[in-house]
Every structure is written in structure tokens, then in C-alpha cells.
Design a protein around this motif. Structure first.
Motif, PDB file in Angstrom:
ATOM      1  N   THR A 185      -1.927  -7.471  -3.356  1.00  0.00           N
ATOM      2  CA  THR A 185      -0.947  -6.883  -2.432  1.00  0.00           C
ATOM      3  C   THR A 185      -1.549  -5.704  -1.674  1.00  0.00           C
ATOM      4  OG1 THR A 185       0.847  -7.533  -3.927  1.00  0.00           O
ATOM      5  CG2 THR A 185       1.369  -5.893  -2.242  1.00  0.00           C
ATOM      6  N   ILE A 186      -2.327  -4.874  -2.377  1.00  0.00           N
ATOM      7  CA  ILE A 186      -3.002  -3.756  -1.710  1.00  0.00           C
ATOM      8  C   ILE A 186      -3.919  -4.272  -0.603  1.00  0.00           C
ATOM      9  CG2 ILE A 186      -4.749  -1.959  -2.006  1.00  0.00           C
ATOM     10  CD1 ILE A 186      -3.605  -1.423  -4.757  1.00  0.00           C
ATOM     11  N   THR A 187      -4.700  -5.303  -0.918  1.00  0.00           N
ATOM     12  CA  THR A 187      -5.607  -5.883   0.075  1.00  0.00           C
ATOM     13  C   THR A 187      -4.845  -6.382   1.292  1.00  0.00           C
ATOM     14  OG1 THR A 187      -7.144  -6.553  -1.675  1.00  0.00           O
ATOM     15  CG2 THR A 187      -7.364  -7.641   0.455  1.00  0.00           C
ATOM     16  N   ASN A 188      -3.723  -7.056   1.054  1.00  0.00           N
ATOM     17  CA  ASN A 188      -2.923  -7.596   2.147  1.00  0.00           C
ATOM     18  C   ASN A 188      -2.333  -6.490   3.017  1.00  0.00           C
ATOM     19  OD1 ASN A 188       0.112  -8.724   2.979  1.00  0.00           O
ATOM     20  ND2 ASN A 188      -1.526 -10.226   3.220  1.00  0.00           N
ATOM     21  N   ILE A 189      -1.831  -5.439   2.390  1.00  0.00           N
ATOM     22  CA  ILE A 189      -1.244  -4.317   3.147  1.00  0.00           C
ATOM     23  C   ILE A 189      -2.302  -3.639   4.000  1.00  0.00           C
ATOM     24  CG2 ILE A 189      -0.192  -2.030   2.924  1.00  0.00           C
ATOM     25  CD1 ILE A 189       1.278  -3.056   0.455  1.00  0.00           C
ATOM     26  N   PHE A 190      -3.483  -3.429   3.430  1.00  0.00           N
ATOM     27  CA  PHE A 190      -4.558  -2.795   4.186  1.00  0.00           C
ATOM     28  C   PHE A 190      -4.975  -3.659   5.377  1.00  0.00           C
ATOM     29  CE2 PHE A 190      -6.538   0.953   2.028  1.00  0.00           C
ATOM     30  CZ  PHE A 190      -5.504   1.172   1.137  1.00  0.00           C
ATOM     31  N   ALA A 191      -5.032  -4.973   5.160  1.00  0.00           N
ATOM     32  CA  ALA A 191      -5.429  -5.872   6.242  1.00  0.00           C
ATOM     33  C   ALA A 191      -4.394  -5.868   7.371  1.00  0.00           C
ATOM     34  CB  ALA A 191      -5.622  -7.290   5.707  1.00  0.00           C
ATOM     35  N   LEU A 192      -3.119  -5.898   7.009  1.00  0.00           N
ATOM     36  CA  LEU A 192      -2.066  -5.914   8.021  1.00  0.00           C
ATOM     37  C   LEU A 192      -2.020  -4.615   8.815  1.00  0.00           C
ATOM     38  CD1 LEU A 192       0.874  -7.635   6.094  1.00  0.00           C
ATOM     39  CD2 LEU A 192      -0.612  -8.642   7.839  1.00  0.00           C
ATOM     40  N   ASN A 193      -2.417  -3.519   8.183  1.00  0.00           N
ATOM     41  CA  ASN A 193      -2.389  -2.222   8.860  1.00  0.00           C
ATOM     42  C   ASN A 193      -3.743  -1.856   9.471  1.00  0.00           C
ATOM     43  OD1 ASN A 193       0.347  -0.670   8.292  1.00  0.00           O
ATOM     44  ND2 ASN A 193      -0.137  -1.810   6.437  1.00  0.00           N
ATOM     45  N   ASN A 194      -4.661  -2.837   9.481  1.00  0.00           N
ATOM     46  CA  ASN A 194      -5.975  -2.645  10.102  1.00  0.00           C
ATOM     47  C   ASN A 194      -6.730  -1.440   9.530  1.00  0.00           C
ATOM     48  OD1 ASN A 194      -5.645  -4.848  11.926  1.00  0.00           O
ATOM     49  ND2 ASN A 194      -4.356  -3.548  13.222  1.00  0.00           N
ATOM     50  N   LEU A 195      -6.604  -1.240   8.234  1.00  0.00           N
ATOM     51  CA  LEU A 195      -7.327  -0.156   7.573  1.00  0.00           C
ATOM     52  C   LEU A 195      -8.669  -0.671   7.091  1.00  0.00           C
ATOM     53  CD1 LEU A 195      -4.412   1.439   5.531  1.00  0.00           C
ATOM     54  CD2 LEU A 195      -5.404   2.250   7.667  1.00  0.00           C
ATOM     55  N   GLN A 196      -9.658   0.186   7.072  1.00  0.00           N
ATOM     56  CA  GLN A 196     -11.006  -0.222   6.724  1.00  0.00           C
ATOM     57  C   GLN A 196     -11.106  -0.575   5.245  1.00  0.00           C
ATOM     58  OE1 GLN A 196     -13.641   2.890   7.974  1.00  0.00           O
ATOM     59  NE2 GLN A 196     -13.263   2.560  10.151  1.00  0.00           N
ATOM     60  N   SER A 197     -12.050  -1.462   4.944  1.00  0.00           N
ATOM     61  CA  SER A 197     -12.201  -1.938   3.572  1.00  0.00           C
ATOM     62  C   SER A 197     -12.697  -0.842   2.633  1.00  0.00           C
ATOM     63  CB  SER A 197     -13.176  -3.120   3.539  1.00  0.00           C
ATOM     64  OG  SER A 197     -14.439  -2.742   4.047  1.00  0.00           O
ATOM     65  N   ASP A 198     -13.420   0.161   3.176  1.00  0.00           N
ATOM     66  CA  ASP A 198     -13.910   1.209   2.291  1.00  0.00           C
ATOM     67  C   ASP A 198     -12.763   2.033   1.723  1.00  0.00           C
ATOM     68  OD1 ASP A 198     -13.223   2.254   4.706  1.00  0.00           O
ATOM     69  OD2 ASP A 198     -14.949   3.578   4.903  1.00  0.00           O
ATOM     70  N   VAL A 199     -11.709   2.243   2.520  1.00  0.00           N
ATOM     71  CA  VAL A 199     -10.526   2.952   2.017  1.00  0.00           C
ATOM     72  C   VAL A 199      -9.842   2.113   0.939  1.00  0.00           C
ATOM     73  CG1 VAL A 199      -8.328   3.997   2.655  1.00  0.00           C
ATOM     74  CG2 VAL A 199     -10.235   4.047   4.266  1.00  0.00           C
ATOM     75  N   GLN A 200      -9.839   0.809   1.145  1.00  0.00           N
ATOM     76  CA  GLN A 200      -9.245  -0.095   0.161  1.00  0.00           C
ATOM     77  C   GLN A 200      -9.986  -0.004  -1.171  1.00  0.00           C
ATOM     78  OE1 GLN A 200      -8.976  -4.207   1.466  1.00  0.00           O
ATOM     79  NE2 GLN A 200      -9.470  -4.898  -0.587  1.00  0.00           N
ATOM     80  N   GLN A 201     -11.307   0.022  -1.132  1.00  0.00           N
ATOM     81  CA  GLN A 201     -12.092   0.114  -2.357  1.00  0.00           C
ATOM     82  C   GLN A 201     -11.867   1.449  -3.062  1.00  0.00           C
ATOM     83  OE1 GLN A 201     -13.643  -2.465  -3.573  1.00  0.00           O
ATOM     84  NE2 GLN A 201     -13.113  -3.659  -1.772  1.00  0.00           N
ATOM     85  N   ILE A 202     -11.715   2.516  -2.280  1.00  0.00           N
ATOM     86  CA  ILE A 202     -11.431   3.831  -2.870  1.00  0.00           C
ATOM     87  C   ILE A 202     -10.086   3.799  -3.593  1.00  0.00           C
ATOM     88  CG2 ILE A 202     -10.924   6.246  -2.341  1.00  0.00           C
ATOM     89  CD1 ILE A 202     -12.935   6.030  -0.032  1.00  0.00           C
ATOM     90  N   ALA A 203      -9.095   3.174  -2.966  1.00  0.00           N
ATOM     91  CA  ALA A 203      -7.767   3.069  -3.582  1.00  0.00           C
ATOM     92  C   ALA A 203      -7.837   2.281  -4.887  1.00  0.00           C
ATOM     93  CB  ALA A 203      -6.793   2.411  -2.610  1.00  0.00           C
ATOM     94  N   LYS A 204      -8.586   1.173  -4.882  1.00  0.00           N
ATOM     95  CA  LYS A 204      -8.736   0.382  -6.102  1.00  0.00           C
ATOM     96  C   LYS A 204      -9.420   1.198  -7.200  1.00  0.00           C
ATOM     97  CE  LYS A 204      -8.896  -4.348  -4.288  1.00  0.00           C
ATOM     98  NZ  LYS A 204      -9.715  -5.580  -4.198  1.00  0.00           N
ATOM     99  N   GLY A 205     -10.462   1.937  -6.810  1.00  0.00           N
ATOM    100  CA  GLY A 205     -11.167   2.758  -7.784  1.00  0.00           C
ATOM    101  C   GLY A 205     -10.271   3.809  -8.404  1.00  0.00           C
ATOM    102  N   ALA A 206      -9.420   4.420  -7.572  1.00  0.00           N
ATOM    103  CA  ALA A 206      -8.499   5.441  -8.075  1.00  0.00           C
ATOM    104  C   ALA A 206      -7.505   4.832  -9.069  1.00  0.00           C
ATOM    105  CB  ALA A 206      -7.751   6.092  -6.916  1.00  0.00           C
ATOM    106  N   ILE A 207      -7.044   3.633  -8.776  1.00  0.00           N
ATOM    107  CA  ILE A 207      -6.098   2.951  -9.676  1.00  0.00           C
ATOM    108  C   ILE A 207      -6.763   2.647 -11.015  1.00  0.00           C
ATOM    109  CG2 ILE A 207      -4.778   0.836 -10.034  1.00  0.00           C
ATOM    110  CD1 ILE A 207      -4.231   0.784  -7.046  1.00  0.00           C
ATOM    111  N   ILE A 208      -8.019   2.196 -10.976  1.00  0.00           N
ATOM    112  CA  ILE A 208      -8.732   1.879 -12.214  1.00  0.00           C
ATOM    113  C   ILE A 208      -8.916   3.129 -13.066  1.00  0.00           C
ATOM    114  CG2 ILE A 208     -10.915   1.051 -13.163  1.00  0.00           C
ATOM    115  CD1 ILE A 208     -11.192  -0.660 -10.628  1.00  0.00           C
TER     116      ILE A 208
END
Length: 339
Positions: free
Chosen positions: A302-325
Motif C-alpha cells: 500500500t505504501i508503494t502504491n500511494i507513493f507511485a500515485l503521488n509521484n514521490l521518488q522511490s528513495d523516499v519510499q525506501q526511507i519510509a520502509k526503513g523507518a517502519i522496520i
């Protein structure tokens, strides 16, 4: 004459508590809290997606896409959860998915149609799991090293088979599974397979002797051996199970992409481990939750999908995943220290 009865004592000689709920009820309560927390996080993400991109995110086709994409990595995560519960790790799952997908989509394999592609994907997955299991259980290799070697070997073999090219699937019966006409009550077939694997995985881990042995081996392998469990054979079975899940995931990926590529399954090992961790599975082994792992997969997808729909860069997505972990691991450590 009044007879004095000594209170029961534990292994340390201290008086054991006589009040309070039984241990199984405490563990069940923790699992319920964890599940509700993950459901809350998932609901918050859905709310964010609905607010930021209401028309695109809440569209039925987009929600179906999210579930379909979660299905592939989700099946891998179910197998990974079993391995981690046993105290092991499997870094090769992404490479096995890639190898199984390209081996199953060669011109020679496609001549055998639907059955040939499915059979090849599963056999390759189980075969790689067998190699991992033999090296770890009977070769006494550290799981990290053995599966890392399989990662490199499987990736190399997948590249050699494809020569860097995309292998397009031409079997109509396989491609039709990805079409909307194949949906059952609006649910894609891939999601139904994922649901079936999840239910079977939950039943095996929580309601069978195999599941209890897996937990025992992860909790204390030596104690499990002294209790009569064949630890080596159990570990072999677990890596076979992980390979089987990779084979199924490879077939689902073939249906989803309509092709086989040597780059398939990239970083699946990290996503599967991360989903299992935030779902409550201990990296040290001895405890795991299939439902929690599945919710972890849905959260990441879901995070990946939201980032893609909002045209956010993948590096921000990876940072968000890392923070969750990191947050999930800290919560695990705090929970372990308070109980």
C-alpha cells in the motif's frame, strides 16, 4: 491440626505465581494487540491514500492491483516466516523466483503449455530449496552463507538462461488468468491463491505437529533435539517449504507480467524479511505469526502504491520502509524486555 502447604516453586526455587492468566492467554492477547495495531496502520494508509488521491487510489481496479501485487511477495513471505520462526534465514528467495520464472518461460517449456510452466516453476523452486536445506541441515553451513551462495548462483543461472532478454509468454491459458474475465466475484485469481497459501500456512504453523516442531527448533534447537525432534530433517523441510513458496510466487509473477526475466524478484528477500518482522516474527526464532506477516506485506504494498500515485521518488519510499522496520524491531525489543 492445621497442615501447612508450601507454595509451588519454579526452576529457580522462587515461589511461583498462583494468580494471573495462563501463558497461552497472555500470548493470545499480545497477538490480538499486534494484529489490531497492524490493521490500524493499514487503515491509516488507506485513509491517506483516499485523501491524497481519492479518485485513483479508491478506484476498484487500483485496489485489485494492490492486492495482486501483494500476492506474489506475500506467498514468498509465508515461506520466509516459517524459516525465520525456526531460527534460520533465506536470502535467496528473490533469486529463486527469478530462476524459476525464466526456466518456466523458455520456448521449450512453453511447448508443454500451462501444466509445463506451472510444474517447472514449482520444481525449480523446490529444487533450490532442497539444495539450501541440505547445505544447512546436513552440511552444517550457516543459513546466511548458504542462501547467499544460492542467491548469487541462481541469479547467474537466470541471466545465463535468458542472455539478458525478456522471455514473453505465449500460452493463452496462462495469460488468461491475469485478465478480468478470470476474476471470481471481482477477486483476481492470484489473490485467491495468496489467500489459500495464507490459510494453509496459518493452519500448519498453529494447528499441526510440524508447526510446533518449527517453533521448538527456533526457540531452542538443542532442547528440541533432546525432546526427540529430528532438527536436521525439520530444517530441511522448512527450506523445501520456502522453495515451494518461491515456485508458486514465480508462477504468479509470470501470470502478472506475462513474461520471465532474470531481474524478477529483485529485493524480494528484504521485503519478505521486513514484512515478517513488522508482523511480529522474531529474527532470533521461536515466535512468528502468519497473519502478521501478511498484514506487513499489505502495508508495504500500500505504501508503494500511494507513493507511485503521488509521484514521490522511490528513495523516499525506501526511507519510509526503513523507518517502519526500525520501529517494529524497537517495539519487539521493548515487548521482550517487559515480559
Amino acid at each position: 491440626m492445621t497442615q501447612h502447604v508450601s507454595p509451588p516453586r519454579d526452576g529457580t526455587g522462587k515461589a511461583a505465581p498462583v494468580d494471573g492468566p495462563p501463558a497461552w492467554r497472555v500470548q493470545l492477547g499480545r497477538a490480538d494487540v499486534r494484529t489490531l495495531t497492524l490493521l490500524g496502520v493499514l487503515a491509516a494508509l488507506v485513509l491517506i491514500g483516499g485523501i491524497t488521491q481519492p479518485d485513483a487510489f479508491l478506484d476498484t481496479r487500483n485496489l485489485q492491483l494492490v492486492l495482486t501485487q501483494a500476492s506474489v511477495i506475500g506467498v514468498v513471505t509465508v515461506g520466509m516466516t516459517f524459516v525465520i520462526v525456526s531460527g534460520g534465514i533465506d536470502l535467496s528467495v528473490g533469486a529463486i523466483v527469478a530462476l524459476a520464472s525464466v526456466w518456466a518461460t523458455t520456448v521449450a517449456t512453453q511447448e508443454y503449455g500451462f501444466v509445463g510452466i506451472l510444474f517447472t516453476a514449482i520444481v525449480v523452486g523446490v529444487g533450490c530449496g532442497l539444495v539450501n536445506g541440505v547445505l544447512i541441515a546436513f552440511g552444517q553451513m550457516v543459513p546466511f552463507i548458504a542462501t547467499l551462495a544460492m542467491l548469487a548462483s541462481a541469479r547467474g543461472l537466470a541471466l545465463q538462461i535468458t542472455d539478458g532478454r525478456t522471455q514473453v509468454v505465449t500460452v493463452p491459458s496462462v495469460l488468461d488468468l491475469g485478465e478480468r474475465d478470470a476474476y471470481v466475484l471481482g477477486i483476481p485469481p492470484l489473490v485467491l491463491v495468496f489467500a489459500a497459501v495464507t490459510v494453509i500456512g496459518w493452519l500448519v504453523l498453529n494447528r499441526t505437529t510440524f508447526g510446533r516442531r518449527t517453533v521448538a527448533v527456533g526457540g531452542n534447537a538443542e532442547a528440541a533435539r533432546l525432546a526427540g525432534i529430528d532438527v536436521r530433517r525439520q530444517r530441511l523441510y522448512l527450506y523445501l517449504l520456502s522453495g515451494l513458496c518461491c515456485g508458486i510466487a514465480a508462477f504468479l509473477l509470470i501470470v502478472l507480467a506475462g513474461s520471465g526475466q532474470n531481474t524478477n524478484g529483485n529485493l524480494y528477500e528484504l521485503d519478505a524479511i521486513a514484512a515478517a518482522i513488522i508482523g511480529g516474527t522474531l529474527l532470533t526464532g521461536g515466535r512468528g505469526h502468519i497473519l502478521g506477516s501478511v498484514l506487513g506485506v499489505l502495508i508495504f504494498t500500500t505504501i508503494t502504491n500511494i507513493f507511485a500515485l503521488n509521484n514521490l521518488q522511490s528513495d523516499v519510499q525506501q526511507i519510509a520502509k526503513g523507518a517502519i522496520i526500525v520501529a517494529a524491531v524497537l517495539v519487539q525489543r521493548r515487548t521482550a524486555s517487559t515480559h
